[in-house]
Design an enzyme around this catalytic site. Structure first.
Site, PDB file in Angstrom:
ATOM      1  N   ASP A 141      -3.463  -2.971  -6.976  1.00 61.00           N
ATOM      2  CA  ASP A 141      -4.708  -2.430  -6.565  1.00 61.00           C
ATOM      3  C   ASP A 141      -5.789  -3.332  -6.314  1.00 61.00           C
ATOM      4  OD1 ASP A 141      -5.421  -0.079  -5.848  1.00 61.00           O
ATOM      5  OD2 ASP A 141      -6.499   1.001  -7.673  1.00 61.00           O
ATOM      6  N   TRP A 191     -10.982  -6.334  -2.002  1.00 57.47           N
ATOM      7  CA  TRP A 191     -10.853  -7.595  -2.118  1.00 57.47           C
ATOM      8  C   TRP A 191     -11.381  -7.594  -0.565  1.00 57.47           C
ATOM      9  CZ3 TRP A 191      -8.881 -11.865  -0.101  1.00 57.47           C
ATOM     10  CH2 TRP A 191      -8.544 -12.603  -0.417  1.00 57.47           C
ATOM     11  N   ARG A 197      -8.384  -5.256   5.884  1.00 60.76           N
ATOM     12  CA  ARG A 197      -7.178  -5.133   5.127  1.00 60.76           C
ATOM     13  C   ARG A 197      -5.752  -5.867   5.542  1.00 60.76           C
ATOM     14  NH1 ARG A 197      -8.558  -0.899   2.306  1.00 60.76           N
ATOM     15  NH2 ARG A 197      -6.477   0.315   1.574  1.00 60.76           N
ATOM     16  N   HIS A 249      -3.855  -7.714   1.705  1.00 66.60           N
ATOM     17  CA  HIS A 249      -2.385  -7.395   1.012  1.00 66.60           C
ATOM     18  C   HIS A 249      -1.641  -9.102   1.260  1.00 66.60           C
ATOM     19  CE1 HIS A 249      -2.700  -3.001   0.985  1.00 66.60           C
ATOM     20  NE2 HIS A 249      -2.480  -2.907   2.375  1.00 66.60           N
ATOM     21  N   SER A 260       3.288   3.467  -2.672  1.00 65.56           N
ATOM     22  CA  SER A 260       3.831   4.293  -3.192  1.00 65.56           C
ATOM     23  C   SER A 260       4.442   5.720  -2.060  1.00 65.56           C
ATOM     24  CB  SER A 260       2.674   5.288  -3.461  1.00 65.56           C
ATOM     25  OG  SER A 260       1.495   5.314  -2.992  1.00 65.56           O
ATOM     26  N   THR A 261       4.921   7.138  -2.578  1.00 66.96           N
ATOM     27  CA  THR A 261       5.519   8.342  -1.613  1.00 66.96           C
ATOM     28  C   THR A 261       3.982   8.399  -0.869  1.00 66.96           C
ATOM     29  OG1 THR A 261       4.534   9.152  -3.803  1.00 66.96           O
ATOM     30  CG2 THR A 261       7.229   8.978  -2.859  1.00 66.96           C
ATOM     31  N   GLU A 262       2.541   8.025  -1.373  1.00 66.22           N
ATOM     32  CA  GLU A 262       1.537   8.562  -0.803  1.00 66.22           C
ATOM     33  C   GLU A 262       1.326   7.627   0.331  1.00 66.22           C
ATOM     34  OE1 GLU A 262       2.046   8.937  -4.294  1.00 66.22           O
ATOM     35  OE2 GLU A 262       2.704  10.991  -3.913  1.00 66.22           O
ATOM     36  N   LEU A 304      13.866 -12.700 -15.184  1.00 71.15           N
ATOM     37  CA  LEU A 304      13.521 -11.878 -15.362  1.00 71.15           C
ATOM     38  C   LEU A 304      14.448 -10.481 -14.251  1.00 71.15           C
ATOM     39  CD1 LEU A 304      10.202 -10.341 -15.380  1.00 71.15           C
ATOM     40  CD2 LEU A 304      10.615 -11.717 -13.168  1.00 71.15           C
ATOM     41  N   ARG A 356      -3.503  -2.275 -14.818  1.00 71.94           N
ATOM     42  CA  ARG A 356      -4.013  -1.695 -13.488  1.00 71.94           C
ATOM     43  C   ARG A 356      -5.089  -2.376 -13.550  1.00 71.94           C
ATOM     44  NH1 ARG A 356      -4.372   3.767 -10.432  1.00 71.94           N
ATOM     45  NH2 ARG A 356      -5.463   2.624  -8.337  1.00 71.94           N
ATOM     46  N   SER A 399      -1.587   6.859 -11.023  1.00 75.75           N
ATOM     47  CA  SER A 399      -1.618   7.424  -9.878  1.00 75.75           C
ATOM     48  C   SER A 399       0.083   7.918  -9.281  1.00 75.75           C
ATOM     49  CB  SER A 399      -2.008   6.075  -8.593  1.00 75.75           C
ATOM     50  OG  SER A 399      -3.619   6.302  -8.916  1.00 75.75           O
TER      51      SER A 399
HETATM   52  C1  FPP Z   1      -3.471  -1.255  -3.510  1.00 79.28           C
HETATM   53  O1  FPP Z   1      -4.689  -1.318  -2.701  1.00 79.28           O
HETATM   54  C2  FPP Z   1      -2.029  -1.976  -2.881  1.00 79.28           C
HETATM   55  C3  FPP Z   1      -1.254  -1.506  -1.966  1.00 79.28           C
HETATM   56  C4  FPP Z   1      -0.936  -0.259  -1.219  1.00 79.28           C
HETATM   57  C5  FPP Z   1       0.009  -2.216  -1.779  1.00 79.28           C
HETATM   58  C6  FPP Z   1       0.614  -3.845  -2.491  1.00 79.28           C
HETATM   59  C7  FPP Z   1       1.506  -4.445  -1.760  1.00 79.28           C
HETATM   60  C8  FPP Z   1       0.931  -6.035  -1.841  1.00 79.28           C
HETATM   61  C9  FPP Z   1       0.009  -6.560  -3.288  1.00 79.28           C
HETATM   62  C10 FPP Z   1       1.984  -6.634  -0.866  1.00 79.28           C
HETATM   63  C11 FPP Z   1       3.028  -6.700  -0.283  1.00 79.28           C
HETATM   64  C12 FPP Z   1       4.180  -6.187  -1.237  1.00 79.28           C
HETATM   65  C13 FPP Z   1       5.712  -6.844  -1.826  1.00 79.28           C
HETATM   66  C14 FPP Z   1       6.242  -6.284  -3.031  1.00 79.28           C
HETATM   67  C15 FPP Z   1       5.574  -7.839  -0.704  1.00 79.28           C
HETATM   68  P1  FPP Z   1      -5.321  -0.961  -1.733  1.00 79.28           P
HETATM   69  O2  FPP Z   1      -4.645  -0.859  -0.953  1.00 79.28           O
HETATM   70  O3  FPP Z   1      -4.983   0.520  -2.043  1.00 79.28           O
HETATM   71  O4  FPP Z   1      -6.646  -1.552  -2.384  1.00 79.28           O
HETATM   72  P2  FPP Z   1      -8.431  -0.822  -2.853  1.00 79.28           P
HETATM   73  O5  FPP Z   1      -7.991   0.923  -3.265  1.00 79.28           O
HETATM   74  O6  FPP Z   1      -8.917  -1.443  -2.957  1.00 79.28           O
HETATM   75  O7  FPP Z   1      -8.119  -0.134  -0.816  1.00 79.28           O
END
Ligand code: FPP
Length: 255
Positions: A34, A39, A47, A51, A79-81, A145, A202, A210
């Site tokens: 998260d 960031w 955004r 990622h 996530s599903t959401e 792993l 987390r 969550s």
């Molecule tokens: C939550 O941060 C993060 C996600 C919903 C996506 C996580 C995905 C990656 C790290 C990269 C893609 C995955 C792979 C396996 C290559 P957020 O966007 O909710 O952050 P915020 O709460 O600060 O807005």
């Protein structure tokens, strides 16, 4: 100035020198990645770049887990959401997944990593499914792993799916009612025969699960940190494990 330098050096040394008990490495670590959005926002970036920076953190953590002898690493990637996010963001996440699988496949395979996924993968775009299937087929016999990418994953839907599969097996007389135990139920989850996570991490300051691994987290140790996922490096992972190693896990029993 000298004092300030000494302070930073001392802090760096402490972080780099985290000693871990090799006999107490968690078998299964699960991470809610998260804080990518925050960031990016802190840096006035879109955004999607948050990622993308998150993928760098994935690379480091996967490598370190494999080096430390962690057997399973489950990453909450979508996530599903998360389908409720703007279409552009969903698309960029799916694109990143395909890119990650293509770019990292060789190194992961050379390091004996099994590339697995949990969640309702059938709803992902075709290209994602193709790359995931390909990666799993080619790595399923590896011995290192097991990297579980949780995609279109929700703890509640996982439980509902398990109930549906059990009902079908009951109807088809593959199992009987008195065979339904906690152990059997676990086997119907996406995680199947895998052990429950010992440690759930987390970052980003949020203190909740969550909808992540709701059944499997019954006795997991939880570890939270304030830093955002893209800033989560080997040192944070080691800090989490060092903290885990100090915990007294009683599983409801008395010692
Ligand atoms: C939550 O941060 C993060 C996600 C919903 C996506 C996580 C995905 C990656 C790290 C990269 C893609 C995955 C792979 C396996 C290559 P957020 O966007 O909710 O952050 P915020 O709460 O600060 O807005």
């Amino acid at each position: 100035m000298k004092k300030l330098f000494a302070f930073f050096k001392k802090n760096k040394d402490t972080k780099d020198n985290i000693e871990l008990d090799k006999s107490k490495i968690p078998e299964h670590i699960a991470i809610i990645m998260d804080g990518n959005g925050r960031w990016a926002k802190e840096r006035n970036l879109p955004r999607a770049l948050g990622h993308r920076a998150g993928v760098e953190a994935i690379r480091k953590v996967v490598k370190e887990c494999n080096n430390l002898g962690v057997k399973y690493l489950t990453l909450y990637a979508f996530s599903t959401e998360n389908w409720n996010r703007p279409m552009q963001e969903v698309e960029s996440l799916m694109k990143l997944l395909v890119e990650y699988l293509k770019n990292e496949f060789e190194e992961l395979n050379n390091n004996d990593v099994v590339i697995n996924s949990i969640g309702n993968i059938s709803k992902l775009p075709r290209l994602c499914r193709v790359e995931l299937d390909k990666a799993y087929e080619k790595t399923k016999n590896n011995k290192g792993l097991v990297l579980n990418l949780a995609l279109n994953y929700g703890g509640r839907s996982e439980i509902v799916d398990a109930v549906k599969k059990i009902s079908l097996d009951l109807k088809n007389k593959k199992i009987s009612e008195d065979e339904i135990t906690e152990d059997l139920f676990s086997k119907y989850l996406y995680t199947g025969e895998m052990p429950d996570p010992d440690l759930i991490i987390r970052p980003s300051g949020e203190l909740r699960l969550s909808n992540f691994l709701l059944w499997q987290s019954a006795y997991s140790e939880l570890w939270f940190s304030d830093i955002n996922w893209p800033d989560f490096h080997e040192e944070e992972l080691k800090s989490a494990i060092a903290d885990y190693q100090k915990r007294d896990r009683r599983f409801g029993k008395v010692k």
